[in-house]
Design a protein around this motif. Structure first.
Motif, PDB file in Angstrom:
ATOM      1  N   VAL A 101       0.827  -1.207   0.000  1.00 34.05           N
ATOM      2  CA  VAL A 101       0.000   0.000   0.000  1.00 34.05           C
ATOM      3  C   VAL A 101       0.865   1.262   0.000  1.00 34.05           C
ATOM      4  N   SER A 102       2.108   1.126  -0.436  1.00 32.09           N
ATOM      5  CA  SER A 102       3.010   2.279  -0.454  1.00 32.09           C
ATOM      6  C   SER A 102       2.795   3.167  -1.678  1.00 32.09           C
ATOM      7  N   ASP A 103       2.174   2.618  -2.729  1.00 35.40           N
ATOM      8  CA  ASP A 103       1.958   3.374  -3.961  1.00 35.40           C
ATOM      9  C   ASP A 103       0.626   4.116  -3.865  1.00 35.40           C
ATOM     10  N   ILE A 104       0.683   5.373  -3.462  1.00 37.50           N
ATOM     11  CA  ILE A 104      -0.526   6.167  -3.264  1.00 37.50           C
ATOM     12  C   ILE A 104      -1.289   6.357  -4.568  1.00 37.50           C
ATOM     13  N   GLU A 105      -0.565   6.548  -5.668  1.00 38.37           N
ATOM     14  CA  GLU A 105      -1.224   6.760  -6.957  1.00 38.37           C
ATOM     15  C   GLU A 105      -2.016   5.529  -7.386  1.00 38.37           C
ATOM     16  N   LEU A 106      -1.487   4.350  -7.103  1.00 33.38           N
ATOM     17  CA  LEU A 106      -2.194   3.120  -7.448  1.00 33.38           C
ATOM     18  C   LEU A 106      -3.492   3.009  -6.662  1.00 33.38           C
ATOM     19  N   ILE A 107      -3.435   3.297  -5.358  1.00 34.70           N
ATOM     20  CA  ILE A 107      -4.646   3.241  -4.536  1.00 34.70           C
ATOM     21  C   ILE A 107      -5.654   4.271  -5.026  1.00 34.70           C
TER      22      ILE A 107
END
Length: 250
Positions: A101-107
């Motif tokens: 869950v480190s990729d904010i853009e993906l979420i």
């Protein structure tokens, strides 16, 4: 005992990521992978260690102002408050499944896709007269609580999964609407003997000790039916998406 009951609750809580999958292109595929293989159910009667509650942290960078118009879908505005709630749910789901869950853009992109897909689903369901009543949600909630030996265990499960009862009821309502829509709108062709034979052949390639076909036939048919239903549902949502007027502001 609690771990087994948590699996029941998880199955009811999470709004299907079929809606997220609508953003991904893919070929039709009813072939099994190892996780699809029919397995013999076991009675898990061992006591499970208490699991730590999910710690779902959402930073200011990940949220938007509650009054911001994030999306306009066929003239309907989706505000920041709804976006923030869906972002939290998306991040929680990923954490439940041990995803990064480190990729904010993906979420963010998954959140927007879910919002678009669910809004289109709800709009089309409304036009078709499909709706979830308060009684439907109450009945589903009561059925879920009945899976637990006590209300305390139920509340513990909610806490461990970072849910309040209100957010849980909202998730139930969303899942119920999706299921009603699939039951009343989505049509698929009957499973053929050729499909059953092909599926079983792939199982034989993947498993060291494959049960006789007649022992797992019903499970195979169910899995193929579910796969067809999911693919038809995704195609329906994609069609709604192509026909929609969508304005994205973030």
């Amino acid at each position: 005992m609690l771990k087994k009951q948590l699996r029941v609750l998880l199955g009811l809580l999470v709004f299907s990521l079929l809606l997220v999958a609508c953003s991904e292109d893919g070929e039709e595929n009813t072939a099994p992978d190892e996780s699809d293989a029919p397995i013999e159910e076991t009675d898990d009667t061992t006591e499970d260690t208490e699991r730590e509650p999910l710690d779902v942290n959402v930073s200011d960078e990940e949220t938007v102002d509650a009054s911001t118009v994030v999306l306009v879908i066929n003239g309907e505005e989706v505000n920041g408050e709804t976006y923030n709630d869906t972002y939290f749910n998306t991040k929680r789901y990923m954490m439940q499944n041990n995803q990064d869950v480190s990729d904010i853009e993906l979420i963010k992109e998954q959140t927007l896709t879910t919002l678009k897909s669910y809004t289109l689903l709800r709009q089309d369901a409304g036009e078709r007269g499909i709706e979830v009543t308060d009684q439907d949600v109450t009945d589903a909630l009561d059925e879920t609580k009945a899976q637990f030996e006590s209300n305390e265990e139920y509340e513990t499960a909610l806490t461990q999964l970072a849910y309040t009862e209100e957010s849980f009821k909202q998730s139930l309502e969303e899942q119920l609407l999706q299921q009603m829509y699939m039951d009343q709108v989505i049509e698929t062709e009957a499973v053929t003997e050729e499909e059953i034979t092909e599926f079983y052949g792939l199982l034989e390639e993947q498993l060291d000790d494959t049960p006789p076909l007649e022992e797992v036939r019903d499970q195979i048919v169910t899995q193929i039916e579910q796969s067809k239903m999911q693919q038809a549902f995704l195609a329906q949502i994609e069609e709604l998406n192509e026909q929609a007027e969508i304005e994205q502001n973030i």
